[in-house]
Design a protein around this motif. Sequence first.
Motif, PDB file in Angstrom:
ATOM      1  N   SER A 215     -59.010  37.329  44.043  1.00  0.00           N
ATOM      2  CA  SER A 215     -58.377  37.938  45.108  1.00  0.00           C
ATOM      3  C   SER A 215     -57.841  39.220  44.706  1.00  0.00           C
ATOM      4  O   SER A 215     -57.369  40.358  45.593  1.00  0.00           O
ATOM      5  CB  SER A 215     -57.065  36.958  45.527  1.00  0.00           C
ATOM      6  OG  SER A 215     -56.326  37.129  44.518  1.00  0.00           O
ATOM      7  N   PHE A 216     -57.983  39.705  43.500  1.00  0.00           N
ATOM      8  CA  PHE A 216     -57.690  41.391  43.073  1.00  0.00           C
ATOM      9  C   PHE A 216     -58.852  42.407  43.174  1.00  0.00           C
ATOM     10  O   PHE A 216     -58.982  43.209  43.340  1.00  0.00           O
ATOM     11  CB  PHE A 216     -57.133  41.181  41.748  1.00  0.00           C
ATOM     12  CG  PHE A 216     -55.600  40.600  41.838  1.00  0.00           C
ATOM     13  CD1 PHE A 216     -54.716  41.532  41.868  1.00  0.00           C
ATOM     14  CD2 PHE A 216     -55.424  39.389  42.165  1.00  0.00           C
ATOM     15  CE1 PHE A 216     -53.180  41.142  41.650  1.00  0.00           C
ATOM     16  CE2 PHE A 216     -53.733  38.953  41.977  1.00  0.00           C
ATOM     17  CZ  PHE A 216     -53.073  39.994  41.891  1.00  0.00           C
ATOM     18  N   PHE A 217     -60.031  41.623  42.370  1.00  0.00           N
ATOM     19  CA  PHE A 217     -61.125  42.505  42.439  1.00  0.00           C
ATOM     20  C   PHE A 217     -62.416  41.854  43.626  1.00  0.00           C
ATOM     21  O   PHE A 217     -62.870  40.878  43.339  1.00  0.00           O
ATOM     22  CB  PHE A 217     -61.861  42.128  41.002  1.00  0.00           C
ATOM     23  CG  PHE A 217     -61.201  42.713  39.725  1.00  0.00           C
ATOM     24  CD1 PHE A 217     -61.187  43.950  39.548  1.00  0.00           C
ATOM     25  CD2 PHE A 217     -60.328  41.630  39.164  1.00  0.00           C
ATOM     26  CE1 PHE A 217     -60.507  44.558  38.403  1.00  0.00           C
ATOM     27  CE2 PHE A 217     -59.601  42.366  38.305  1.00  0.00           C
ATOM     28  CZ  PHE A 217     -59.552  43.731  37.624  1.00  0.00           C
ATOM     29  N   ILE A 218     -62.005  42.744  44.604  1.00  0.00           N
ATOM     30  CA  ILE A 218     -62.898  42.191  45.740  1.00  0.00           C
ATOM     31  C   ILE A 218     -64.103  43.128  45.885  1.00  0.00           C
ATOM     32  O   ILE A 218     -64.108  44.297  46.049  1.00  0.00           O
ATOM     33  CB  ILE A 218     -62.006  42.580  46.913  1.00  0.00           C
ATOM     34  CG1 ILE A 218     -60.506  41.666  46.848  1.00  0.00           C
ATOM     35  CG2 ILE A 218     -62.752  41.904  48.334  1.00  0.00           C
ATOM     36  CD1 ILE A 218     -59.606  41.802  48.024  1.00  0.00           C
ATOM     37  N   GLU A 219     -65.014  42.692  45.920  1.00  0.00           N
ATOM     38  CA  GLU A 219     -66.634  42.993  46.362  1.00  0.00           C
ATOM     39  C   GLU A 219     -66.530  44.211  47.359  1.00  0.00           C
ATOM     40  O   GLU A 219     -66.132  43.538  48.315  1.00  0.00           O
ATOM     41  CB  GLU A 219     -67.844  42.088  46.269  1.00  0.00           C
ATOM     42  CG  GLU A 219     -69.006  42.659  46.259  1.00  0.00           C
ATOM     43  CD  GLU A 219     -70.197  41.542  46.349  1.00  0.00           C
ATOM     44  OE1 GLU A 219     -71.256  42.004  46.290  1.00  0.00           O
ATOM     45  OE2 GLU A 219     -69.697  40.487  46.202  1.00  0.00           O
ATOM     46  N   GLY A 220     -66.953  45.344  47.242  1.00  0.00           N
ATOM     47  CA  GLY A 220     -67.057  46.109  48.269  1.00  0.00           C
ATOM     48  C   GLY A 220     -65.640  47.134  48.284  1.00  0.00           C
ATOM     49  O   GLY A 220     -65.819  48.116  49.127  1.00  0.00           O
ATOM     50  N   GLU A 221     -64.636  46.562  47.623  1.00  0.00           N
ATOM     51  CA  GLU A 221     -63.665  47.491  47.741  1.00  0.00           C
ATOM     52  C   GLU A 221     -63.032  48.186  46.372  1.00  0.00           C
ATOM     53  O   GLU A 221     -63.732  47.847  45.396  1.00  0.00           O
ATOM     54  CB  GLU A 221     -62.433  46.512  48.149  1.00  0.00           C
ATOM     55  CG  GLU A 221     -62.533  45.917  49.687  1.00  0.00           C
ATOM     56  CD  GLU A 221     -61.444  45.372  50.170  1.00  0.00           C
ATOM     57  OE1 GLU A 221     -60.215  45.459  49.624  1.00  0.00           O
ATOM     58  OE2 GLU A 221     -61.518  44.464  51.134  1.00  0.00           O
TER      59      GLU A 221
END
Length: 752
Positions: A368-374
């Motif tokens: 929830s902290f390392f979000i793909e594409g963000e």
Amino acid sequence: MRDRKSSDLFDALPGDLRVRDAEVGHPLEALMALLTNELEIVEQDIDQLYDNWFVESCEPWVLPYIAALVAARPMRDIGAGGIGQRAYLANILTHRQTKGTAAAIEQVVREVTGWPTVAVEFFEKLAMSQHLNHLRLGAPAIADIRDGAAAKRTHSPFEQGLHSPAAGPVSGYSGRYNISHLGLFIWRRSARPLEPITNGESGYLGGPIAAQSAVGAGLHHFDPLGRDLPLVNIPTADTTIEQRVTPRHLPIALERDTLREDLDLLRAKGRDESQWFGELPVLRIRLGDREIPPEKLYCCNLELSDDGSWHRPHNRGEVLFDPLLGRISLHAQDQSLQVETAFSHAGMFDIGGGPYNRADSIEQWRKSFFIEGEATPWRIGVSRRAEEQTDNPLQGGPVVANLRQAIARWNSIARPGMRGIITIMDSATYEGNLTAARKIRIPAEARLAIVAADWPLEEQSSGASSRAETGISPIYRRPHIKGNIMIEGVVAGSSDGGQLVIDGLLVEGVVTVKANGTLRRLDIRHSTIGAQGDKISKGLRVLSGNEQLTCSLSASIAGFIRLGDAAGALKVSDSIIGEDLSAADGPMPEVVTAPGSDATISSSTIFGQGHLRSIASENSLFTGPIRAARRQQGCMRFCYVAKGSETPSRYLCVPDIELADEKQRLGRDLTTKERALIYNRNVPVFSDRIFARTGFGQLRRSCPETIAMGAEEGMEMGVGYSLRHPARFANLNDAMTDYLPFGLNAAPIIMS
């Protein structure tokens, strides 16, 4: 599983088709993308099918089938992804070739139970007349009363004395020494090493800071909390089946006489002759900016005299230590210097602030902290070492000197929806309250994690060093936060609240959520909240007006949980709440107070009373009465529930099962006396109920079977549920059936 790069079907098409597809809006590319996703699933399945042929890489469900192929007895799952069973199956042929030897038995027991084990053939410990051609000089029939160290090893697996034959069970002292007896000395508690962290790039990064004793300057405690904490050995790896287990392979308690003799030998003959302070020292002490060499360490008794004094070193630069009490004594001219240590203490459960590997816990929240594409989260490190502190991202920054500075930077830039991670990179002590103007502020829909972990450095082609954007290595760290923490959720309008994660910290003070806040979730993982000295007297407090808050404690220890009239949810799993300081006939304190909250409690031990709106619980121990206002909501499954509790419906709880069975057997209602007898013989028996002791929360072997094997799948109730001790003992019995030499009787002898 192999990391195969999947084929892109669209790229395999002829170029003219891809050009025409682009002209009409890429419909063919979209179709090929769907087919490519399905192809990836098929390829991954094929790869996994190949991996399932090998015990090292197969999925857990395949292990029983591989066991059947080699005619191995299937073993019960003891957790940890079946690592022990994999090793057992991988070594099965070697075990059969060495079957019946003590070394093979030690290896097999370690694999099927996960416990370090020493096998002792007691016929070798019997006193007998020796043949003159085969003298055993190391097996004296008469004890040397002048050898105190040898006397302390009596009845241990490494004793040197011999005994007369006796009759009785293997597990008891009275009948242990017999021709047909074999003892399996087992250590259930493991070592928890707290060490100064070093690496090649940055050198020394700091370690646990010894707490100064309240009795005066110059006397310190290894434990940052200031407790008298017994030290244990840091085990070395046992890499071969041919090698017998030695004391250096075990988490045994360190003895004064043993370390004193070893240090004397080291000073006389050099470090190569030292068993305990050679390549891997059992403890290290750093004074100021230099490490004390073993030649200047002296092991002694540091108990206080009647006048309150203690032994001190004769010369500056020398250090006295006591492994039994966990104390350090300095010369008067050194007592103003900071003391950092490396040591190990015993631990039963992987809960609370600890230096064990918490990778599984990190994975549960990092997505929830390392979000793909963000964009990656905002990050900052914390370290006491000046060499680490910098704001230059090309020199390993940003890293600040203390947690207060990190929180201040977060508060100054935090905005709605922002994600941030504060990484505490060492095991040092950080003093100061995070309250009032320094409190932690969580804006709307923001997420902040405060985690004890390494933040790895990455070398760039230019020669600069920067921190890995996604790097979190949660092992060998246990920072000590000496102060209170206050948290405030800040939301404007109808926005949703934010989240705070605390992972791997030892917090002395109270963690408080400010009144009338808008925090949505507080997630406390693998942390100890409220430890002060030898007591766990503080804990988590949520003030009124936090209706949307969900408080979650996972694999943690806290003195109490008080949610007041906050109407949020409470989730507790694999944790210990409170401790038992009450007199035998006195009432237990209320340690869980959440009259406006719906609670879910699983695999936890609650030392005290509880007051909740509703409760759903499984595999837990409630040593004091638990009261739920809404008893039509929720359920209690496989729990021990103390007398006087008011709970929702119960399923296979203790002592309800025996009460119902006895009522059915007698065909009538039980009398008050009969009920009291059943309650009295179905009470959990702990090794220790006090936080300061290493057996805190551990069930004794003498605990009633209704509790020790009364949880789901026949496991023990309470915080020990995930350890699966009944399964380990069952595996041990099965292994002995296959590998015990003919004519011998074996029994486990629990050392810790």
